[in-house]
Design a protein around this motif. Structure first.
Motif, PDB file in Angstrom:
ATOM      1  N   GLY A  17     -69.522  -8.306 -43.206  1.00  0.00           N
ATOM      2  CA  GLY A  17     -70.799  -8.695 -42.625  1.00  0.00           C
ATOM      3  C   GLY A  17     -71.451  -9.906 -43.281  1.00  0.00           C
ATOM      4  O   GLY A  17     -72.495 -10.352 -42.822  1.00  0.00           O
ATOM      5  N   ASP A  18     -70.891 -10.435 -44.358  1.00  0.00           N
ATOM      6  CA  ASP A  18     -71.436 -11.620 -45.023  1.00  0.00           C
ATOM      7  C   ASP A  18     -70.544 -12.823 -44.748  1.00  0.00           C
ATOM      8  O   ASP A  18     -69.352 -12.681 -44.452  1.00  0.00           O
ATOM      9  CB  ASP A  18     -71.538 -11.403 -46.540  1.00  0.00           C
ATOM     10  N   ILE A  19     -71.106 -14.011 -44.895  1.00  0.00           N
ATOM     11  CA  ILE A  19     -70.368 -15.246 -44.660  1.00  0.00           C
ATOM     12  C   ILE A  19     -69.967 -15.833 -46.003  1.00  0.00           C
ATOM     13  O   ILE A  19     -70.802 -15.997 -46.894  1.00  0.00           O
ATOM     14  CB  ILE A  19     -71.222 -16.268 -43.899  1.00  0.00           C
ATOM     15  N   TYR A  20     -68.688 -16.154 -46.135  1.00  0.00           N
ATOM     16  CA  TYR A  20     -68.164 -16.731 -47.376  1.00  0.00           C
ATOM     17  C   TYR A  20     -67.421 -18.017 -47.069  1.00  0.00           C
ATOM     18  O   TYR A  20     -66.809 -18.149 -46.011  1.00  0.00           O
ATOM     19  CB  TYR A  20     -67.193 -15.763 -48.059  1.00  0.00           C
ATOM     20  N   THR A  21     -67.456 -18.942 -48.017  1.00  0.00           N
ATOM     21  CA  THR A  21     -66.623 -20.135 -47.930  1.00  0.00           C
ATOM     22  C   THR A  21     -65.642 -20.092 -49.092  1.00  0.00           C
ATOM     23  O   THR A  21     -65.984 -19.633 -50.191  1.00  0.00           O
ATOM     24  CB  THR A  21     -67.461 -21.431 -47.946  1.00  0.00           C
ATOM     25  N   ILE A  22     -64.429 -20.538 -48.854  1.00  0.00           N
ATOM     26  CA  ILE A  22     -63.385 -20.478 -49.871  1.00  0.00           C
ATOM     27  C   ILE A  22     -63.485 -21.713 -50.749  1.00  0.00           C
ATOM     28  O   ILE A  22     -63.396 -22.845 -50.266  1.00  0.00           O
ATOM     29  CB  ILE A  22     -62.001 -20.361 -49.212  1.00  0.00           C
ATOM     30  N   ILE A  23     -63.676 -21.484 -52.042  1.00  0.00           N
ATOM     31  CA  ILE A  23     -63.772 -22.576 -53.011  1.00  0.00           C
ATOM     32  C   ILE A  23     -62.383 -22.904 -53.538  1.00  0.00           C
ATOM     33  O   ILE A  23     -61.984 -24.055 -53.592  1.00  0.00           O
ATOM     34  CB  ILE A  23     -64.702 -22.189 -54.174  1.00  0.00           C
ATOM     35  N   GLU A  24     -61.653 -21.865 -53.951  1.00  0.00           N
ATOM     36  CA  GLU A  24     -60.288 -22.033 -54.465  1.00  0.00           C
ATOM     37  C   GLU A  24     -59.426 -20.901 -53.914  1.00  0.00           C
ATOM     38  O   GLU A  24     -59.915 -19.811 -53.670  1.00  0.00           O
ATOM     39  CB  GLU A  24     -60.261 -21.934 -55.988  1.00  0.00           C
ATOM     40  N   PHE A  25     -58.147 -21.175 -53.751  1.00  0.00           N
ATOM     41  CA  PHE A  25     -57.215 -20.135 -53.338  1.00  0.00           C
ATOM     42  C   PHE A  25     -55.879 -20.398 -54.005  1.00  0.00           C
ATOM     43  O   PHE A  25     -55.554 -21.533 -54.366  1.00  0.00           O
ATOM     44  CB  PHE A  25     -57.058 -20.089 -51.813  1.00  0.00           C
ATOM     45  N   ARG A  42     -67.549 -18.184 -52.187  1.00  0.00           N
ATOM     46  CA  ARG A  42     -69.000 -18.286 -52.369  1.00  0.00           C
ATOM     47  C   ARG A  42     -69.697 -17.675 -51.169  1.00  0.00           C
ATOM     48  O   ARG A  42     -69.407 -18.018 -50.028  1.00  0.00           O
ATOM     49  CB  ARG A  42     -69.436 -19.738 -52.516  1.00  0.00           C
ATOM     50  N   ASN A  43     -70.642 -16.781 -51.433  1.00  0.00           N
ATOM     51  CA  ASN A  43     -71.468 -16.205 -50.386  1.00  0.00           C
ATOM     52  C   ASN A  43     -72.466 -17.277 -49.949  1.00  0.00           C
ATOM     53  O   ASN A  43     -73.258 -17.750 -50.760  1.00  0.00           O
ATOM     54  CB  ASN A  43     -72.194 -14.966 -50.915  1.00  0.00           C
ATOM     55  N   LEU A  44     -72.419 -17.691 -48.688  1.00  0.00           N
ATOM     56  CA  LEU A  44     -73.269 -18.783 -48.225  1.00  0.00           C
ATOM     57  C   LEU A  44     -74.737 -18.392 -48.133  1.00  0.00           C
ATOM     58  O   LEU A  44     -75.600 -19.266 -48.142  1.00  0.00           O
ATOM     59  CB  LEU A  44     -72.776 -19.296 -46.873  1.00  0.00           C
ATOM     60  N   ILE A  45     -75.037 -17.123 -48.052  1.00  0.00           N
ATOM     61  CA  ILE A  45     -76.428 -16.718 -47.932  1.00  0.00           C
ATOM     62  C   ILE A  45     -77.072 -16.542 -49.305  1.00  0.00           C
ATOM     63  O   ILE A  45     -78.130 -17.083 -49.575  1.00  0.00           O
ATOM     64  CB  ILE A  45     -76.542 -15.436 -47.082  1.00  0.00           C
ATOM     65  N   SER A  46     -76.404 -15.841 -50.215  1.00  0.00           N
ATOM     66  CA  SER A  46     -76.978 -15.620 -51.543  1.00  0.00           C
ATOM     67  C   SER A  46     -76.569 -16.694 -52.544  1.00  0.00           C
ATOM     68  O   SER A  46     -77.230 -16.878 -53.559  1.00  0.00           O
ATOM     69  CB  SER A  46     -76.557 -14.251 -52.079  1.00  0.00           C
ATOM     70  N   GLY A  47     -75.451 -17.392 -52.293  1.00  0.00           N
ATOM     71  CA  GLY A  47     -74.992 -18.426 -53.214  1.00  0.00           C
ATOM     72  C   GLY A  47     -74.102 -17.909 -54.329  1.00  0.00           C
ATOM     73  O   GLY A  47     -73.607 -18.680 -55.133  1.00  0.00           O
ATOM     74  N   GLY A  48     -73.902 -16.600 -54.396  1.00  0.00           N
ATOM     75  CA  GLY A  48     -73.080 -16.011 -55.456  1.00  0.00           C
ATOM     76  C   GLY A  48     -71.597 -16.302 -55.276  1.00  0.00           C
ATOM     77  O   GLY A  48     -71.095 -16.388 -54.164  1.00  0.00           O
ATOM     78  N   VAL A  49     -70.888 -16.484 -56.403  1.00  0.00           N
ATOM     79  CA  VAL A  49     -69.458 -16.762 -56.384  1.00  0.00           C
ATOM     80  C   VAL A  49     -68.723 -15.553 -56.957  1.00  0.00           C
ATOM     81  O   VAL A  49     -69.087 -15.043 -58.014  1.00  0.00           O
ATOM     82  CB  VAL A  49     -69.137 -18.023 -57.214  1.00  0.00           C
ATOM     83  N   THR A  50     -67.688 -15.100 -56.244  1.00  0.00           N
ATOM     84  CA  THR A  50     -66.876 -13.977 -56.707  1.00  0.00           C
ATOM     85  C   THR A  50     -65.405 -14.303 -56.545  1.00  0.00           C
ATOM     86  O   THR A  50     -65.036 -15.167 -55.759  1.00  0.00           O
ATOM     87  CB  THR A  50     -67.179 -12.685 -55.911  1.00  0.00           C
ATOM     88  N   GLU A  51     -64.596 -13.587 -57.308  1.00  0.00           N
ATOM     89  CA  GLU A  51     -63.151 -13.712 -57.169  1.00  0.00           C
ATOM     90  C   GLU A  51     -62.653 -12.461 -56.458  1.00  0.00           C
ATOM     91  O   GLU A  51     -63.114 -11.361 -56.739  1.00  0.00           O
ATOM     92  CB  GLU A  51     -62.493 -13.857 -58.534  1.00  0.00           C
TER      93      GLU A  51
END
Length: 185
Positions: A17-25, A42-51
């Motif tokens: 349900g959240d929108i993410y953009t791929i930074i690295e793969f 990176r979560n485009l709404i909150s700005g948080g980065v996760t692996e």
């Protein structure tokens, strides 16, 4: 739908349900076991980065992000008002959705409004802006050898560090991504 094996940098996907953009793969094929795709998203709404890791066959919907050029009109506290320059339709965006994106943007400048399924989640200011210095301490002759800087207040109310030779009334060029001084205009 896009599978994890098709991931590329900059691709936007919808996960839980959240929108993410791929930074690295990175596609990983260990000597033992099944292959997997290791990503930094990176979560485009909150700005948080996760692996996160995915199986290559895992599929998820590709998120379509609408980028619309709009003119920033004015702010009245908690709302920022924008106008579509083609249809002249005006819309208001909450301050929480804007964040710090407009700290270098003057009224009547063009910005890009980012939305997904009609919900605005971000604003992209122009990459470079030219702003006037409205308040700064005077620089002293001979102090420029060290490359020292001083704080300067801009016409938008934001303060940045500028070289000592910048005076009140000077128009300077700023990179909005980093907030750095680039030069005089």
């Amino acid at each position: 739908m896009i599978s994890a094996s098709e991931f590329r940098n900059g691709v936007t996907v919808e996960i839980d349900g959240d929108i993410y953009t791929i930074i690295e793969f990175q596609h990983v094929k260990p000597g033992k076991g099944a292959a997997f795709v290791r990503t930094k998203i990176r979560n485009l709404i909150s700005g948080g980065v996760t692996e996160r890791t995915f199986r290559p066959s895992e599929k998820m919907p590709k998120a379509h992000i609408d980028r619309k050029d709009m003119q920033f009109l004015y702010t009245d506290g908690e709302l920022y008002h924008f106008m579509d320059v083609e249809s002249f339709e005006q819309s208001a965006v909450n301050a929480s959705d804007v964040g710090d994106a407009l700290e270098f943007v003057k009224e009547n400048e063009m910005v890009k409004i980012l939305s997904h399924n009609g919900k605005v989640f971000g604003i992209e200011p122009p990459l470079f802006v030219e702003l006037e210095v409205v308040d700064t301490e005077p620089g002293f002759k001979g102090d420029t050898a060290t490359g020292a800087t001083k704080p300067a207040k801009l016409e938008t109310g934001t303060s940045i560090n500028v070289p000592l030779f910048i005076n009140i009334g000077d128009v300077i060029k700023i990179d909005t991504r980093s907030g750095e001084y680039l030069g005089r205009v």
